[in-house]
Design a protein around this motif. Structure first.
Motif, PDB file in Angstrom:
ATOM      1  N   ILE A 283       0.990  -1.232   0.037  1.00  0.00           N
ATOM      2  CA  ILE A 283       0.141   0.026   0.025  1.00  0.00           C
ATOM      3  C   ILE A 283       0.966   1.121  -0.166  1.00  0.00           C
ATOM      4  CG2 ILE A 283      -1.697  -1.389   1.264  1.00  0.00           C
ATOM      5  CD1 ILE A 283      -1.094   0.298   3.758  1.00  0.00           C
ATOM      6  N   ASN A 284       0.300   2.334  -0.479  1.00  0.00           N
ATOM      7  CA  ASN A 284       1.186   3.323  -0.602  1.00  0.00           C
ATOM      8  C   ASN A 284       0.243   4.697  -0.085  1.00  0.00           C
ATOM      9  OD1 ASN A 284       3.048   5.488  -1.163  1.00  0.00           O
ATOM     10  ND2 ASN A 284       2.575   5.284  -3.492  1.00  0.00           N
TER      11      ASN A 284
ATOM     12  N   GLN B  97       5.595   3.697   1.652  1.00  0.00           N
ATOM     13  CA  GLN B  97       4.982   2.565   1.103  1.00  0.00           C
ATOM     14  C   GLN B  97       5.327   1.451   2.108  1.00  0.00           C
ATOM     15  OE1 GLN B  97       7.701   2.085  -2.437  1.00  0.00           O
ATOM     16  NE2 GLN B  97       6.170   2.801  -3.699  1.00  0.00           N
ATOM     17  N   LEU B  98       4.226   0.755   2.414  1.00  0.00           N
ATOM     18  CA  LEU B  98       4.056  -0.552   3.335  1.00  0.00           C
ATOM     19  C   LEU B  98       3.724  -1.590   2.759  1.00  0.00           C
ATOM     20  CD1 LEU B  98       1.986   1.583   6.084  1.00  0.00           C
ATOM     21  CD2 LEU B  98       4.294   1.275   5.912  1.00  0.00           C
ATOM     22  N   ASP B  99       4.294  -2.782   3.523  1.00  0.00           N
ATOM     23  CA  ASP B  99       3.881  -4.073   3.059  1.00  0.00           C
ATOM     24  C   ASP B  99       2.366  -4.167   3.400  1.00  0.00           C
ATOM     25  OD1 ASP B  99       6.103  -4.640   2.093  1.00  0.00           O
ATOM     26  OD2 ASP B  99       7.059  -5.614   3.736  1.00  0.00           O
ATOM     27  N   ASN B 100       1.377  -4.887   2.641  1.00  0.00           N
ATOM     28  CA  ASN B 100       0.031  -5.226   3.360  1.00  0.00           C
ATOM     29  C   ASN B 100       0.112  -6.101   4.425  1.00  0.00           C
ATOM     30  OD1 ASN B 100      -2.462  -5.021   3.214  1.00  0.00           O
ATOM     31  ND2 ASN B 100      -2.915  -5.581   1.289  1.00  0.00           N
ATOM     32  N   SER B 101       0.043  -5.565   5.465  1.00  0.00           N
ATOM     33  CA  SER B 101      -0.196  -6.293   6.974  1.00  0.00           C
ATOM     34  C   SER B 101      -1.406  -6.721   7.101  1.00  0.00           C
ATOM     35  CB  SER B 101       0.669  -5.521   7.865  1.00  0.00           C
ATOM     36  OG  SER B 101      -0.224  -4.471   8.280  1.00  0.00           O
ATOM     37  N   ALA B 102      -1.471  -7.311   8.117  1.00  0.00           N
ATOM     38  CA  ALA B 102      -2.646  -7.923   8.877  1.00  0.00           C
ATOM     39  C   ALA B 102      -3.529  -7.018   9.450  1.00  0.00           C
ATOM     40  CB  ALA B 102      -2.320  -9.055   9.634  1.00  0.00           C
ATOM     41  N   TYR B 103      -2.883  -5.675  10.062  1.00  0.00           N
ATOM     42  CA  TYR B 103      -3.626  -4.688  10.797  1.00  0.00           C
ATOM     43  C   TYR B 103      -4.834  -4.209   9.924  1.00  0.00           C
ATOM     44  CZ  TYR B 103       0.412  -5.644  13.745  1.00  0.00           C
ATOM     45  OH  TYR B 103       1.568  -6.118  14.248  1.00  0.00           O
TER      46      TYR B 103
ATOM     47  N   ILE C 289      -6.182   5.572  10.623  1.00  0.00           N
ATOM     48  CA  ILE C 289      -6.409   5.687   9.052  1.00  0.00           C
ATOM     49  C   ILE C 289      -6.686   4.237   8.798  1.00  0.00           C
ATOM     50  CG2 ILE C 289      -5.055   7.614   8.689  1.00  0.00           C
ATOM     51  CD1 ILE C 289      -2.885   5.922   7.802  1.00  0.00           C
ATOM     52  N   ASP C 290      -7.381   3.965   7.585  1.00  0.00           N
ATOM     53  CA  ASP C 290      -7.570   2.819   7.074  1.00  0.00           C
ATOM     54  C   ASP C 290      -6.307   2.158   6.455  1.00  0.00           C
ATOM     55  OD1 ASP C 290     -10.169   2.736   8.012  1.00  0.00           O
ATOM     56  OD2 ASP C 290     -10.649   3.652   6.102  1.00  0.00           O
ATOM     57  N   ASN C 291      -6.061   0.872   6.455  1.00  0.00           N
ATOM     58  CA  ASN C 291      -4.880   0.072   5.780  1.00  0.00           C
ATOM     59  C   ASN C 291      -5.079   0.175   4.561  1.00  0.00           C
ATOM     60  OD1 ASN C 291      -2.682  -1.391   5.500  1.00  0.00           O
ATOM     61  ND2 ASN C 291      -3.129  -3.140   6.550  1.00  0.00           N
ATOM     62  N   LYS C 292      -4.962   0.855   3.638  1.00  0.00           N
ATOM     63  CA  LYS C 292      -5.108   1.039   2.222  1.00  0.00           C
ATOM     64  C   LYS C 292      -4.490   2.140   1.527  1.00  0.00           C
ATOM     65  CE  LYS C 292      -9.335   3.737   2.016  1.00  0.00           C
ATOM     66  NZ  LYS C 292     -10.968   3.927   1.921  1.00  0.00           N
ATOM     67  N   THR C 293      -4.263   2.127   0.162  1.00  0.00           N
ATOM     68  CA  THR C 293      -3.544   3.139  -0.503  1.00  0.00           C
ATOM     69  C   THR C 293      -4.425   4.459  -0.470  1.00  0.00           C
ATOM     70  OG1 THR C 293      -2.264   1.674  -1.715  1.00  0.00           O
ATOM     71  CG2 THR C 293      -2.630   3.983  -2.408  1.00  0.00           C
ATOM     72  N   GLN C 294      -3.824   5.579  -0.010  1.00  0.00           N
ATOM     73  CA  GLN C 294      -4.905   6.859   0.116  1.00  0.00           C
ATOM     74  C   GLN C 294      -3.890   8.239   0.243  1.00  0.00           C
ATOM     75  OE1 GLN C 294      -6.092   7.133   4.264  1.00  0.00           O
ATOM     76  NE2 GLN C 294      -5.240   5.032   4.299  1.00  0.00           N
TER      77      GLN C 294
ATOM     78  N   ASN D 297       9.392  -1.695  -2.955  1.00  0.00           N
ATOM     79  CA  ASN D 297       9.286  -0.662  -2.047  1.00  0.00           C
ATOM     80  C   ASN D 297      10.493  -0.060  -1.596  1.00  0.00           C
ATOM     81  OD1 ASN D 297       9.898  -2.608  -0.225  1.00  0.00           O
ATOM     82  ND2 ASN D 297       7.987  -3.284   0.287  1.00  0.00           N
ATOM     83  N   PHE D 298      10.320   0.634  -0.430  1.00  0.00           N
ATOM     84  CA  PHE D 298      11.694   1.264   0.287  1.00  0.00           C
ATOM     85  C   PHE D 298      12.736   0.106   0.744  1.00  0.00           C
ATOM     86  CE2 PHE D 298       9.332   5.415   1.227  1.00  0.00           C
ATOM     87  CZ  PHE D 298       9.805   5.923   0.020  1.00  0.00           C
TER      88      PHE D 298
END
Length: 881
Positions: free
Chosen positions: A24-25, A68-74, A93-98, A602-603
């Motif tokens: 996600i970004n 940039q984050l790995d799509n975690s389970a949170y 915030i929601d765990n999604k690109t935004q 990603n980073f």
């Protein structure tokens, strides 16, 4: 392996390494509330519900950030914004690109005293990793090099070379200034870590500012960040001990200011400390320049037979008497330029006392050669470098004038099968070079001018007297032989380059001329009783011209970067031999394409690969048609044609680094295939003399090289653990005593390194390296070498340190004494207020006397017995400026 198969394997490997990760970004902008003024320098963190930081960024000049984050389970995350003088912002915030807009409110607070403590050992600011020195330093550490060697993701080799993610660093800066230009051991070994606040890794570093954001660079650099704007530091060391009489001295003052840096050093010792390593150029950029200029470093045209260097610390066996002086000063001028002068002088005397056993694996059967060596090596060298440098966003200008002068000589006695050979070698060389580069804007483009010139004079001689009963040139009892050889080389490389960036494309077009001219003369003189039918002279002129047009196109879009290199060369080679009245010429078009691809998931994750092909004409400058004595039992006589080789290569690498979790991982694979129409012929005579010639036989060699390394820092237990493995597989054709054989060499090297702090008074270092080697040419031979090192560091009080060091070496190919143990002890008492250290050191407590080293080459097994420095005790006084 055919060309088609090699390319097919390369293609399969590329496909196999293309991995996708879900991500996600989170992007956004930080502004001042009600004014919409962007706020730069704001710290943005993403945390989970455990308040663990999983993402970090700092806003740029426009107030923008991207994480940039790995799509975690949170399912839910928190975004936090911090900036001094503004209220803290924290929202779920929601765990999604935004895309997020953050408004901060100005907060006026009167601060009597401000103390900022950063407890995180590693932080990331865009392409910069920042290691907090205090997080990794210990009471025993003295230099910044002691700390760098423990940083996760960084490896320091035995010669001092620094690797980041398995690749040598390109530059070494101190406060963003390049004082030492590659000779950074001087700073690493002498700069106190207590004056350093952080070690910065500059990823994707472009050292030429005008090329930033135009020419992409995947290499990394190191920047040493000091605590104070003006730093006067250094060290003064005096050592004395026995037995025999031992001494050492080190006077190294350093000054670092905004517009001036200097480092002067006088060092001397006879304790086995190799000072020459401090003058060795280690940075990747200098190696690239040597390859680009096709620079020929002066080599030893003749030489003494020397024992193989054992894989143990130099301080165990080096018998030396060394003096070193170096002066380095860098001054910034008013027009944003700088001038730098570097000077170094080395006076070194070494003794080598060893015995060798060489077993040749020949088609006719094995041959055994035994030698006892007593060599004395004298080195005198003077190097200077005067550089004018301007490096701004709209102009780059650099001119370096270098001198490299060596007055070296060696003498030795070799007993081979109870027959004495006396040798005297004179091997001086003198080199002058100038390098100029200028880059200026031309409208929306850039124009570069480059010129490099180098002249080298190498007059060398080897005089030998021998009681050898059998000689390759006759059968007399007494032999006196004198080999004189001189080479003069002039090199020049000049080009003009045009650079243009069009949207996501960068186009570089370079047109130039490269020239190498050599003159080599040699004469082999013999005693009156000596006679032979072979020619023993050489007078050879050679010229190599290369007109080249190189086009390089780089496309960068989102996470992908693709680079295509298409150099087109017209190469002309000519050799004129005055003795044999023979002229050879060859010319043709040479195209060496290369494709490079990089993907940034990603980073944290990065993958890159390259495929290349090369078929240039080969220049064999050291190979001459007249007889040349390289050493007392090695001769060569090579009447060679000008030939071309086909070389295919593939390199692929995966890197991962997560500074928040302090974990680093890298893995790489390299494959090369070389097809050659010329095969060297080693003719081993009955007395062990090697006579080297060539034959026109098609042959090939393949090389596989893979390595993987992972390292992690555990903050809560203050421990760094590194685990790695290296693998090499080499296959090549050999021509030995008129028979073509295939040699195969396989090497595995797993390794482990642990640095842990059990408590405030005890830390432990442990290193394990294992070498599994398998070699086959006539018959298969296997060896196992194991190295272990265990170090205990005790801190009874804040100003007392006791260190114990134990090393164990095991070699299963040695029939006797295949275990070697070394034990050292160090006691240090520090007078903190006066910055004085008092030390007592005892080395080789168990008094080991020799080390047996064994190794395989292409067609022989080599075993040497090296004398070890005896048990010795030293007392030292160290003043820290």
């Amino acid at each position: 392996m055919t060309k088609t198969k090699a390319l097919y394997l390369c293609f399969l490997f590329l496909l196999s390494t293309n991995i996708n990760l879900a991500q996600i970004n989170i992007k956004g902008t930080v502004v001042l509330q009600d004014q919409e003024q962007p706020l730069s320098g704001t710290n943005i963190t993403i945390t989970n519900h455990h308040k663990e930081i999983i993402g970090f960024a700092i806003t740029d000049s426009h107030g923008d950030f991207s994480i940039q984050l790995d799509n975690s389970a949170y399912s839910n995350l928190f975004i936090n914004a911090r900036k001094l003088g503004y209220t803290l912002y924290s929202q779920p915030i929601d765990n999604k690109t935004q895309q997020i807009l953050i408004s901060l409110v100005y907060e006026s607070t009167l601060l009597d005293e401000l103390l900022i403590v950063n407890k995180r050992p590693i932080i990331r600011d865009k392409n910069t990793l920042i290691y907090n020195v205090e997080s990794f330093s210990e009471q025993k550490d003295r230099s910044i090099g002691d700390v760098i060697a423990k940083l996760p993701g960084i490896e320091v080799l035995t010669d001092g070379r620094i690797l980041y993610q398995g690749t040598p660093i390109e530059k070494y800066y101190i406060e963003e200034m390049d004082l030492l230009e590659g000779k950074y051991n001087l700073a690493n070994d002498n700069l106190s870590h207590k004056v350093v606040t952080s070690v910065e890794i500059l990823e994707n570093h472009q050292p030429i500012k005008i090329l930033d954001n135009i020419v992409y660079n995947n290499s990394a650099a190191i920047n040493i960040r000091l605590k104070k704007e003006t730093t006067l530091t250094g060290v003064v060391i005096a050592e004395l001990g026995g037995k025999p009489l031992l001494w050492g001295a080190n006077i190294t003052p350093m000054l670092f200011r905004k517009n001036l840096q200097s480092l002067f050093s006088y060092q001397a010792n006879n304790t086995g400390h190799n000072l020459a390593r401090q003058l060795k150029t280690l940075t990747l950029q200098d190696l690239k320049e040597q390859i680009h200029n096709n620079t020929e470093k002066p080599d030893n045209l003749v030489q003494l037979v020397s024992p193989a260097i054992p894989p143990i610390s130099e301080k165990r066996y080096l018998d030396n008497n060394t003096h070193l002086f170096t002066g380095n000063i860098l001054k910034k001028l008013k027009n944003k330029s700088e001038i730098r002068f570097n000077l170094s002088y080395l006076n070194d005397y070494q003794k080598q006392l060893a015995s060798n056993t060489t077993t040749y694996f020949l088609p006719q059967g094995d041959m055994l050669i035994e030698e006892a060596m007593n060599n004395k090596i004298f080195t005198n060298s003077l190097e200077t470098n005067l550089t004018y440098h301007k490096n701004t966003a709209d102009n780059f200008l650099k001119n370096s004038f270098k001198t490299d002068l060596h007055w070296d000589n060696q003498n030795g006695i070799v007993q081979m099968n109870d027959i004495q050979n006396n040798q005297n070698l004179s091997n001086p060389n003198f080199s002058l070079s100038n390098q100029f580069k200028w880059i200026i804007p031309l409208g929306q483009s850039l124009l570069a001018f480059y010129s490099f010139s180098n002249f080298t004079h190498t007059p060398q001689s080897l005089f030998m007297t021998s009681q050898q009963l059998t000689h390759p040139l006759n059968g007399t009892d007494e032999i006196r032989t004198n080999q004189e050889i001189t080479r003069n080389t002039f090199q020049s490389n000049n080009y003009t380059e045009y650079l243009k960036k069009i949207k996501n494309f960068t186009i570089e077009t370079r047109a130039g001329l490269s020239l190498i001219t050599r003159y080599t003369s040699s004469h082999l003189d013999e005693s009156e009783s000596l006679s032979w039918d072979w020619e023993n002279q050489n007078k050879q002129f050679s010229n190599s011209h290369r007109y080249y047009l190189q086009t390089e196109v780089t496309h960068k879009h989102n996470k992908w970067e693709t680079r295509v290199k298409l150099p087109i060369n017209h190469q002309k080679e000519a050799v004129n031999d005055r003795v044999y009245k023979k002229t050879l010429q060859a010319a043709g078009i040479v195209i060496n394409p290369q494709l490079q691809i990089q993907y940034d998931w990603n980073f944290d994750w990065q993958w890159n690969t390259s495929i290349g092909y090369n078929n240039e004409f080969q220049t064999t400058a050291s190979l001459l048609p007249g007889t040349v004595m390289k050493n007392y039992r090695s001769f060569q006589k090579i009447d060679f044609p000008i030939y071309r080789t086909d070389n295919y290569s593939i390199i692929s690498r995966i890197n991962y680094r997560n500074p928040f979790k302090s974990i680093f991982f890298s893995s790489s694979y390299t494959f090369t295939l070389t097809e050659n129409p010329l095969l060297f012929h080693n003719l081993i005579l009955e007395n062990g003399t090697n006579f080297l010639t060539t034959s026109e036989l098609n042959n090939s060699s393949t090389n596989h090289n893979a390595n993987t390394k992972i390292s992690k820092y555990f903050k809560h237990i203050k421990s760094t653990v590194s685990l790695g493995i290296d693998f090499k597989l080499l296959r090549k054709d050999q021509l030995i005593n008129e028979m073509v054989l295939v040699s195969k060499n396989k090497n595995w090297k797993p390794n482990l390194k642990i640095n842990t702090q059990f408590s405030d008074i005890i830390t432990v270092d442990y290193t394990l390296e294992t070498h599994f080697n398998s070699n086959k040419i006539i018959q298969k031979q296997n060896t196992l070498v194991v190295y272990q090192a265990l170090k205990f560091h005790l801190y009874p009080t804040t100003n007392r340190y006791i260190g114990f060091s134990a090393e164990h070496y095991y070699n299963d190919f040695v029939s006797i004494d295949n275990h070697n143990f070394y034990l050292d002890c160090l006691y240090r008492y520090s007078i903190t207020k006066r910055k004085i250290d008092l030390e007592v050191r005892i080395s080789n407590i168990l008094n080991e006397t020799y080390y047996i080293n064994s190794s395989f080459s292409d067609f022989y097994f080599y075993q040497s017995i090296f004398n070890i420095r005896p048990q010795q005790a030293m007392v030292a006084v160290k003043f820290n400026l």
